[in-house]
Design an enzyme around this catalytic site. Structure first.
Site, PDB file in Angstrom:
ATOM      1  N   SER A 110      35.255  48.303  44.131  1.00 25.28           N
ATOM      2  CA  SER A 110      35.666  47.002  43.590  1.00 25.28           C
ATOM      3  C   SER A 110      36.079  47.129  42.137  1.00 25.28           C
ATOM      4  O   SER A 110      35.525  47.945  41.386  1.00 25.28           O
ATOM      5  CB  SER A 110      34.501  46.011  43.701  1.00 25.28           C
ATOM      6  OG  SER A 110      34.725  44.885  42.881  1.00 25.28           O
ATOM      7  N   GLN A 130      39.800  48.284  45.301  1.00 25.48           N
ATOM      8  CA  GLN A 130      40.018  46.844  45.524  1.00 25.48           C
ATOM      9  C   GLN A 130      40.400  46.183  44.217  1.00 25.48           C
ATOM     10  O   GLN A 130      39.709  46.316  43.215  1.00 25.48           O
ATOM     11  CB  GLN A 130      38.759  46.194  46.098  1.00 25.48           C
ATOM     12  CG  GLN A 130      38.914  44.685  46.319  1.00 25.48           C
ATOM     13  CD  GLN A 130      38.254  43.870  45.226  1.00 25.48           C
ATOM     14  OE1 GLN A 130      37.176  44.209  44.777  1.00 25.48           O
ATOM     15  NE2 GLN A 130      38.916  42.803  44.785  1.00 25.48           N
ATOM     16  N   TYR A 132      41.251  43.096  41.705  1.00 20.41           N
ATOM     17  CA  TYR A 132      41.257  41.729  41.172  1.00 20.41           C
ATOM     18  C   TYR A 132      42.053  41.808  39.887  1.00 20.41           C
ATOM     19  O   TYR A 132      41.765  42.677  39.061  1.00 20.41           O
ATOM     20  CB  TYR A 132      39.846  41.297  40.761  1.00 20.41           C
ATOM     21  CG  TYR A 132      38.906  40.812  41.821  1.00 20.41           C
ATOM     22  CD1 TYR A 132      39.321  39.967  42.839  1.00 20.41           C
ATOM     23  CD2 TYR A 132      37.558  41.151  41.752  1.00 20.41           C
ATOM     24  CE1 TYR A 132      38.416  39.498  43.778  1.00 20.41           C
ATOM     25  CE2 TYR A 132      36.649  40.684  42.684  1.00 20.41           C
ATOM     26  CZ  TYR A 132      37.090  39.864  43.696  1.00 20.41           C
ATOM     27  OH  TYR A 132      36.197  39.402  44.611  1.00 20.41           O
ATOM     28  N   THR A 157      42.320  41.462  47.231  1.00 16.51           N
ATOM     29  CA  THR A 157      41.505  40.359  47.746  1.00 16.51           C
ATOM     30  C   THR A 157      42.143  39.028  47.358  1.00 16.51           C
ATOM     31  O   THR A 157      42.410  38.793  46.177  1.00 16.51           O
ATOM     32  CB  THR A 157      40.066  40.459  47.193  1.00 16.51           C
ATOM     33  OG1 THR A 157      39.512  41.706  47.622  1.00 16.51           O
ATOM     34  CG2 THR A 157      39.195  39.317  47.687  1.00 16.51           C
ATOM     35  N   ARG A 166      27.648  29.715  44.259  1.00 18.12           N
ATOM     36  CA  ARG A 166      26.485  30.431  44.827  1.00 18.12           C
ATOM     37  C   ARG A 166      25.233  29.857  44.180  1.00 18.12           C
ATOM     38  O   ARG A 166      24.908  30.172  43.038  1.00 18.12           O
ATOM     39  CB  ARG A 166      26.636  31.914  44.574  1.00 18.12           C
ATOM     40  CG  ARG A 166      28.049  32.318  45.050  1.00 18.12           C
ATOM     41  CD  ARG A 166      28.293  33.740  45.098  1.00 18.12           C
ATOM     42  NE  ARG A 166      29.698  33.973  45.414  1.00 18.12           N
ATOM     43  CZ  ARG A 166      30.354  35.039  45.013  1.00 18.12           C
ATOM     44  NH1 ARG A 166      29.736  35.956  44.303  1.00 18.12           N
ATOM     45  NH2 ARG A 166      31.611  35.189  45.334  1.00 18.12           N
ATOM     46  N   LYS A 269      42.936  41.452  51.800  1.00 20.69           N
ATOM     47  CA  LYS A 269      41.580  41.087  52.236  1.00 20.69           C
ATOM     48  C   LYS A 269      41.330  39.601  51.995  1.00 20.69           C
ATOM     49  O   LYS A 269      41.530  39.109  50.875  1.00 20.69           O
ATOM     50  CB  LYS A 269      40.561  41.917  51.455  1.00 20.69           C
ATOM     51  CG  LYS A 269      39.090  41.613  51.742  1.00 20.69           C
ATOM     52  CD  LYS A 269      38.196  42.649  51.075  1.00 20.69           C
ATOM     53  CE  LYS A 269      36.722  42.403  51.333  1.00 20.69           C
ATOM     54  NZ  LYS A 269      36.144  41.349  50.479  1.00 20.69           N
ATOM     55  N   HIS A 293      34.744  36.740  52.769  1.00 18.80           N
ATOM     56  CA  HIS A 293      33.966  37.247  51.633  1.00 18.80           C
ATOM     57  C   HIS A 293      32.462  37.162  51.935  1.00 18.80           C
ATOM     58  O   HIS A 293      31.647  36.908  51.051  1.00 18.80           O
ATOM     59  CB  HIS A 293      34.303  36.421  50.377  1.00 18.80           C
ATOM     60  CG  HIS A 293      34.347  37.202  49.089  1.00 18.80           C
ATOM     61  ND1 HIS A 293      35.528  37.495  48.444  1.00 18.80           N
ATOM     62  CD2 HIS A 293      33.362  37.719  48.314  1.00 18.80           C
ATOM     63  CE1 HIS A 293      35.250  38.165  47.321  1.00 18.80           C
ATOM     64  NE2 HIS A 293      33.947  38.313  47.221  1.00 18.80           N
ATOM     65  N   ARG A 296      30.683  33.970  50.802  1.00 21.61           N
ATOM     66  CA  ARG A 296      30.367  33.784  49.381  1.00 21.61           C
ATOM     67  C   ARG A 296      31.392  32.941  48.658  1.00 21.61           C
ATOM     68  O   ARG A 296      31.202  32.601  47.494  1.00 21.61           O
ATOM     69  CB  ARG A 296      30.258  35.154  48.704  1.00 21.61           C
ATOM     70  CG  ARG A 296      29.159  36.004  49.286  1.00 21.61           C
ATOM     71  CD  ARG A 296      29.291  37.463  48.915  1.00 21.61           C
ATOM     72  NE  ARG A 296      28.945  37.787  47.548  1.00 21.61           N
ATOM     73  CZ  ARG A 296      27.710  37.991  47.113  1.00 21.61           C
ATOM     74  NH1 ARG A 296      26.699  37.871  47.946  1.00 21.61           N
ATOM     75  NH2 ARG A 296      27.472  38.308  45.862  1.00 21.61           N
ATOM     76  N   ASP A 324      35.681  41.693  58.556  1.00 22.84           N
ATOM     77  CA  ASP A 324      34.325  41.878  58.028  1.00 22.84           C
ATOM     78  C   ASP A 324      33.581  40.557  57.977  1.00 22.84           C
ATOM     79  O   ASP A 324      34.152  39.490  58.183  1.00 22.84           O
ATOM     80  CB  ASP A 324      34.307  42.607  56.677  1.00 22.84           C
ATOM     81  CG  ASP A 324      34.688  41.742  55.473  1.00 22.84           C
ATOM     82  OD1 ASP A 324      34.725  40.497  55.578  1.00 22.84           O
ATOM     83  OD2 ASP A 324      34.943  42.325  54.405  1.00 22.84           O
ATOM     84  N   ARG A 348      26.776  43.593  52.827  1.00 26.83           N
ATOM     85  CA  ARG A 348      25.328  43.547  52.563  1.00 26.83           C
ATOM     86  C   ARG A 348      24.534  44.690  53.215  1.00 26.83           C
ATOM     87  O   ARG A 348      23.636  45.232  52.570  1.00 26.83           O
ATOM     88  CB  ARG A 348      24.762  42.187  52.985  1.00 26.83           C
ATOM     89  CG  ARG A 348      25.284  41.039  52.121  1.00 26.83           C
ATOM     90  CD  ARG A 348      24.696  39.707  52.551  1.00 26.83           C
ATOM     91  NE  ARG A 348      25.314  38.586  51.883  1.00 26.83           N
ATOM     92  CZ  ARG A 348      26.445  37.990  52.254  1.00 26.83           C
ATOM     93  NH1 ARG A 348      27.090  38.405  53.334  1.00 26.83           N
ATOM     94  NH2 ARG A 348      26.928  36.975  51.577  1.00 26.83           N
TER      95      ARG A 348
HETATM   96  C1  LIG Z   1      26.940  41.585  46.426  1.00 30.09           C
HETATM   97  C2  LIG Z   1      28.343  41.463  46.942  1.00 30.09           C
HETATM   98  C3  LIG Z   1      29.418  41.671  46.071  1.00 30.09           C
HETATM   99  C4  LIG Z   1      30.731  41.567  46.536  1.00 30.09           C
HETATM  100  N1  LIG Z   1      31.766  41.838  45.671  1.00 30.09           N
HETATM  101  C5  LIG Z   1      33.043  41.843  46.152  1.00 30.09           C
HETATM  102  C6  LIG Z   1      34.129  42.243  45.309  1.00 30.09           C
HETATM  103  O1  LIG Z   1      33.946  42.605  44.145  1.00 30.09           O
HETATM  104  N2  LIG Z   1      35.366  42.213  45.839  1.00 30.09           N
HETATM  105  C7  LIG Z   1      35.625  41.836  47.137  1.00 30.09           C
HETATM  106  O2  LIG Z   1      36.776  41.843  47.569  1.00 30.09           O
HETATM  107  N3  LIG Z   1      34.614  41.480  47.959  1.00 30.09           N
HETATM  108  C8  LIG Z   1      33.333  41.476  47.501  1.00 30.09           C
HETATM  109  N4  LIG Z   1      32.305  41.135  48.346  1.00 30.09           N
HETATM  110  C9  LIG Z   1      32.581  40.812  49.759  1.00 30.09           C
HETATM  111  C10 LIG Z   1      32.522  42.082  50.633  1.00 30.09           C
HETATM  112  O3  LIG Z   1      33.569  42.956  50.302  1.00 30.09           O
HETATM  113  C11 LIG Z   1      32.619  41.745  52.121  1.00 30.09           C
HETATM  114  O4  LIG Z   1      33.769  40.977  52.366  1.00 30.09           O
HETATM  115  C12 LIG Z   1      31.398  41.001  52.664  1.00 30.09           C
HETATM  116  O5  LIG Z   1      30.217  41.466  52.043  1.00 30.09           O
HETATM  117  C13 LIG Z   1      31.289  41.197  54.175  1.00 30.09           C
HETATM  118  O6  LIG Z   1      30.232  40.467  54.715  1.00 30.09           O
HETATM  119  P1  LIG Z   1      28.783  41.093  55.050  1.00 30.09           P
HETATM  120  O7  LIG Z   1      28.067  41.189  53.740  1.00 30.09           O
HETATM  121  O8  LIG Z   1      28.210  40.095  55.970  1.00 30.09           O
HETATM  122  O9  LIG Z   1      28.995  42.446  55.680  1.00 30.09           O
HETATM  123  C14 LIG Z   1      30.979  41.217  47.896  1.00 30.09           C
HETATM  124  C15 LIG Z   1      29.896  41.014  48.757  1.00 30.09           C
HETATM  125  C16 LIG Z   1      28.591  41.133  48.308  1.00 30.09           C
HETATM  126  C17 LIG Z   1      27.465  40.916  49.279  1.00 30.09           C
END
Ligand SMILES: Cc1cc2nc3c(=O)[nH]c(=O)nc-3n(C[C@H](O)[C@H](O)[C@H](O)COP(=O)(O)O)c2cc1C
Length: 398
Positions: A110, A130, A132, A157, A166, A269, A293, A296, A324, A348
């Protein structure tokens, strides 16, 4: 090592992570936006799908290797990009990359992981980044740095025009400052005090980092540009407020522009409809990742597995489709691939494993996913990933 051996599934890793992290850090990983409905729905959708196994077929051991956008993988699984991984364990983003490589899969770094692309330049590839970026200037600089550091895949993304709400982070004071500096450590004192092992590990790493950066001839880099990821450090991480500023207000025109500046695989994404998947294909992307995401961002967004069939039927003959959110079992990978995904990403699950037992925890978790996926296919009478389609599921799937 002892902790790693106690991981038999994602729930084990989550339990161990909860015990080893201060609550503010655990909640940052575990939580989602608002009522966390979308996060819960993601997992539930996988639980609802039922297999349609074929009996007395053969005893041959199934193979789970595959190819995604011309990249060979030992199984159809990526480690999703995640911010602030260094807060979970000193092994951090470098440990994530090493574990992915050992397992024969790819991890995606990331922009806000807490380490710069240059920090992973010496690691064996393939490396994916990835992006941003607040604007094209920032995007171009990051793309140049990623390419110079040997990254070949780029993931843009598009679900983060601003940060989701959150509420666990807001309550914990994490949204104000995701930076674990001296002041916040004092503020979080009681939480940190009950997790001394984490605190000691983190303190040791940050002292090492300070020592290294103070050494003449050590890694010296100008990190003053606002768009640049921070220099390598496990504790001094960017605030998610800053991450939100970096968040991509990118349009499909910008994506077409990115395509002209990036020669390797380009993935978009955060797509949740067939229309947007076609827009990504029009812009020249090689693949889309159906993602909310991990719940989130927009709470109330649909479970990703539920919209996967729509996206596959709209654009599956033009681009590759990944998914995902909520993947918690090897059998979940089988379900997603049977519904038309080339591969899945996990977020996660591997972050819990990292917090529980460092990169060895991720090694262990990935082995669990691989063995469970192969066993599921053996029980179904299916020999290879390329055989998987809707005929292996009860219909309709939901
Ligand atoms: C702690 C955390 C930080 C994340 N940071 C990013 C990020 O910086 N960029 C991004 O594209 N997705 C981010 N995501 C989303 C993940 O890439 C992914 O889409 C998501 O965790 C998938 O769901 P799951 O946790 O149920 O497997 C983050 C997710 C978590 C849990």
């Amino acid at each position: 090592v002892a902790s790693a051996n106690r991981i038999h599934n994602v729930a084990d890793a989550r339990r161990l992570a909860r015990r080893s992290l201060p609550r503010v850090v655990f909640d940052y990983v575990d939580g989602a936006a608002e009522d966390e409905l979308t996060m819960v729905e993601n997992e539930r959708a996988f639980q609802e799908v039922r297999f349609r196994p074929r009996m007395a077929v053969t005893t041959r051991q199934p193979t789970v290797d595959t190819t995604v956008v011309s990249t060979a993988l030992s199984m159809p699984l990526f480690l999703a990009p995640a911010g602030l991984v260094g807060l979970l364990h000193p092994d951090g983003a470098a440990g994530v990359a090493r574990a992915a490589k050992r397992a024969g899969i790819v991890s995606i770094l990331s922009t806000v992981a807490g380490v710069a692309p240059e920090d992973l330049a010496s690691h064996p590839g393939p490396r994916w980044f990835q992006l941003y970026a607040a604007d094209r200037t920032a995007a171009e600089e990051l793309m140049l740095r990623a390419a110079a550091s040997g990254f070949d895949g780029l993931v843009v993304t598009v679900d983060t025009p601003e940060l989701g709400k959150r509420e666990r982070d807001i309550r914990n004071g994490m949204a104000r400052s995701l930076q674990l500096d001296a002041r916040s450590v004092v503020r979080l004192g009681p939480q940190v005090a009950v997790r001394p092992l984490w605190a000691i590990r983190m303190l040791r790493t940050s002292l090492d980092t300070m020592r290294r950066t103070q050494t003449p001839g050590g890694v010296a880099r100008n990190d003053d540009t606002s768009s640049a990821p921070p220099r390598s450090s496990s504790i001094a991480s960017p605030s998610e407020v800053a991450a939100a500023k970096l968040a991509s207000p990118f349009t499909w025109e910008d994506i077409a522009w990115v395509r002209q500046h990036w020669s390797g695989p380009l993935l978009i994404k955060g797509v949740l409809s067939g229309d947007d998947a076609n827009r990504a294909a029009d812009a020249g992307a090689d693949a889309v990742i159906v993602s909310n995401h991990g719940g989130r961002q927009l709470d109330g967004a649909p479970a990703t597995l539920r919209v996967l069939p729509e996206v596959v039927s709209a654009a599956g003959d033009r681009i590759e489709i990944l998914v995902d959110g909520g993947v918690r079992r090897g059998g979940d990978i089988v379900k997603a691939v049977a519904l038309g995904a080339r591969a899945v990403l996990i977020g996660r699950p591997y972050l819990y494993a990292l917090a529980a037992a460092g990169e060895e925890g991720i090694d262990r978790l990935l082995e669990v996913f691989r063995v469970d996926m192969a066993r599921t296919m053996a029980l179904m009478g299916c020999h290879s990933v390329s055989e998987l389609d809707r005929s292996w599921l009860q219909s309709p799937p939901f």
